[in-house]
Design a protein around this motif. Structure first.
Motif, short mmCIF file in Angstrom:
data_model
loop_
_atom_site.label_atom_id
_atom_site.label_comp_id
_atom_site.label_asym_id
_atom_site.label_seq_id
_atom_site.Cartn_x
_atom_site.Cartn_y
_atom_site.Cartn_z
N ILE A 166 55.76 -11.07 27.20
CA ILE A 166 56.66 -10.23 27.68
C ILE A 166 56.18 -9.24 28.84
O ILE A 166 56.68 -9.30 29.84
N ALA A 167 55.17 -8.64 28.29
CA ALA A 167 54.58 -7.51 29.28
C ALA A 167 53.89 -8.18 30.50
O ALA A 167 54.23 -7.73 31.58
N ALA A 168 53.31 -9.44 30.25
CA ALA A 168 52.61 -10.01 31.43
C ALA A 168 53.63 -10.57 32.33
O ALA A 168 53.38 -10.69 33.50
N MET A 169 54.84 -11.24 31.76
CA MET A 169 55.83 -11.79 32.47
C MET A 169 56.23 -10.70 33.71
O MET A 169 56.58 -10.78 34.86
N ARG A 170 56.63 -9.47 32.85
CA ARG A 170 57.04 -8.49 33.85
C ARG A 170 56.11 -7.95 34.86
O ARG A 170 56.48 -7.68 35.87
#
Length: 217
Positions: free
Chosen positions: A196-200
């Motif tokens: 999730i963090a990487a996608m953001r």
């Protein structure tokens, strides 16, 4: 941080689900006596809800998943999405896996011989596919579906996907998440919070620059 996945273990000692109500917490539910005992004795493990589950805030969920992984405790992710959503996600994942795999054995051989010929995860996917076979890989696609839906929820659903330029769901979002799956010898694994963090980070649009103005005379 090591990748976390329900697929790593056939046993289920905890179920984990994500709630978008209130503070976007995760619910950890022990399903065996040993897991209930562990949760009761573990220091700083979530907030008991009085009904046998523990609420863990988003910011601490990844650490708790890591702790369960290190303890060798089997975890299965569950989702509030219905069977139709899970089936659609699984089919989209399988289609994206086939696309990433490609039909050209020469390209696959080149990737395996020289990782620079493709992304590292594609090389891992190829190698596992050769060992596990197509039938098992289809099962992995089905097993990954709830975890992809957790990422979908964690990003904020369809409205956020448009902001992150990840629509349509099947051709943008699903392949983007697939690129974050780690294909180990035992199967695929995901650190959901990390994804999730990487996608953001990767897909958030750059902030607009303030217009330049001439200095006052």
């Amino acid at each position: 941080m090591a990748a976390i996945s329900s697929i790593q273990s056939a046993k289920t000692e905890f179920t984990v689900s994500r709630s978008q109500v209130g503070d976007n917490s995760w619910t950890f539910t022990p399903v065996t006596w040993a897991a209930r005992q562990w949760a009761a004795e573990a220091p700083d493990f979530g907030l008991p809800d009085g009904m046998g589950s523990y609420s863990v805030q988003d910011t601490f969920a990844a650490q708790e998943l890591q702790r369960l992984h290190e303890e060798g405790i089997g975890v299965r992710f569950v989702t509030d999405h219905g069977p139709d959503d899970i089936l659609e996600a699984a089919l989209c994942i399988w289609e994206a896996m086939l696309e990433a795999r490609g039909d050209n054995p020469v390209e696959r051989a080149a990737r395996n011989a020289d990782p620079a010929e493709g992304a590292e995860w594609q090389v891992q996917l190829d190698q596992l596919w050769e060992r596990a076979g197509t039938v098992q890989m289809r099962r992995y696609a089905a097993d990954l579906a709830p975890e992809f839906l957790h990422v979908y929820d964690g990003l904020g659903g369809s409205d956020t996907l448009e902001e992150l330029n990840l629509t349509p769901y099947d051709w943008e979002f699903i392949p983007a998440v697939l690129a974050h799956v780690e294909w180990e010898s035992y199967g695929p694994s995901m650190n959901i919070q990390g994804v999730i963090a990487a996608m953001r980070e990767l897909h958030s649009p750059a902030p607009a620059l303030a217009p330049m103005t001439a200095p006052a005379l």
